[in-house]
Design an enzyme around this catalytic site. Structure first.
Site, PDB file in Angstrom:
ATOM      1  N   CYS A 119      34.661 -12.934  50.942  1.00 28.99           N
ATOM      2  CA  CYS A 119      33.833 -12.077  51.803  1.00 28.99           C
ATOM      3  C   CYS A 119      32.886 -12.870  52.688  1.00 28.99           C
ATOM      4  CB  CYS A 119      33.086 -11.056  50.953  1.00 28.99           C
ATOM      5  SG  CYS A 119      31.878 -11.737  49.778  1.00 28.99           S
ATOM      6  N   HIS A 170      28.107  -9.660  47.630  1.00 31.85           N
ATOM      7  CA  HIS A 170      29.175  -9.245  48.547  1.00 31.85           C
ATOM      8  C   HIS A 170      28.589  -8.956  49.924  1.00 31.85           C
ATOM      9  CE1 HIS A 170      33.164  -7.865  49.552  1.00 31.85           C
ATOM     10  NE2 HIS A 170      32.683  -6.717  50.024  1.00 31.85           N
ATOM     11  N   HIS A 182      35.853  -6.127  55.523  1.00 26.22           N
ATOM     12  CA  HIS A 182      35.413  -7.145  54.574  1.00 26.22           C
ATOM     13  C   HIS A 182      36.602  -7.703  53.807  1.00 26.22           C
ATOM     14  CE1 HIS A 182      35.161  -4.129  51.010  1.00 26.22           C
ATOM     15  NE2 HIS A 182      35.736  -3.508  52.019  1.00 26.22           N
TER      16      HIS A 182
END
Length: 214
Positions: A119, A170, A182
């Protein structure tokens, strides 16, 4: 320290001189990327810091170990920030457009290329392509980048996620409020979709990257 360029197409950067499990890889350095070697060597790997990848772990860049065979020429000074068009072409100034070029890329912990990406690597690579240096890891990105209110996000901003009393784990690009692009471990790769219930429960902040962070 000596400054060398990566000679391999992709050079895994490992946490330790030994170890090959997915979680042992902390990032990757790409062909032509500069690394500073510290002089330490072990098990065929060389200790380095990666200056184009800022990290709270070290002042000069991301620290780790790379295989000696992945290193190429020694140079006198750090070259200009760049990404090979074969990795990601700079054919748009819109970070979401660039990130979409990587839709379907497999999720790889520490990955930083179309072979596999995580990510924060997606965010780092897209903005490096745009000529901007941003931290490599999600928690460092959240700490370093200018925050914006969650109800004021716009295309190209970043959503950050964390569990209660835990650091950010994240990050994803805002496509529009409530929709993000993402690299998702649970979905196996780079996807675009709505914030679902489980993900939205851990949404904690947002950031907007300045025009130039160099």
């Amino acid at each position: 320290m000596r400054l060398r360029l990566v000679g391999a197409a992709v050079a895994p950067v490992w946490r330790e001189p030994t170890g090959s499990a997915p979680e042992d890889r902390v990032t990757e350095a790409l062909a032509g990327e500069p690394v500073l070697t510290t002089g330490d060597q072990s098990e065929g790997r060389v200790a380095v810091v990666v200056p184009w990848q800022p990290s709270a772990l070290a002042g000069d860049g991301y620290p780790g170990w790379v295989a000696a065979e992945d290193l190429g020429a020694e140079v006198e000074e750090v070259p200009s920030l760049s990404v090979d068009p074969a990795v990601l072409a700079h054919d748009s100034e819109d970070p979401v457009d660039l990130a979409r070029r990587l839709l379907g890329t497999p999720y790889v912990w520490g990955g930083l290329s179309p072979r596999g990406i995580d990510c924060s690597g997606l965010v780092h690579l897209v903005h490096r392509t745009l000529g901007r240096v941003v931290p490599r890891d999600a928690r460092d990105q959240a700490a370093a980048l200018p925050a914006v209110p969650l109800d004021d996000v716009r295309r190209g901003d970043l959503y950050f996620f964390a569990r209660p009393d835990r650091p950010v784990h994240h990050v994803g690009f805002v496509v529009e409020p409530g929709l993000m692009l993402h690299a998702s471990y649970g979905d196996g790769g780079v996807i675009e979709g709505l914030l679902d219930g489980g993900r939205s429960d851990t949404l904690v902040s947002a950031a907007r990257i300045a025009v130039d962070l160099r």
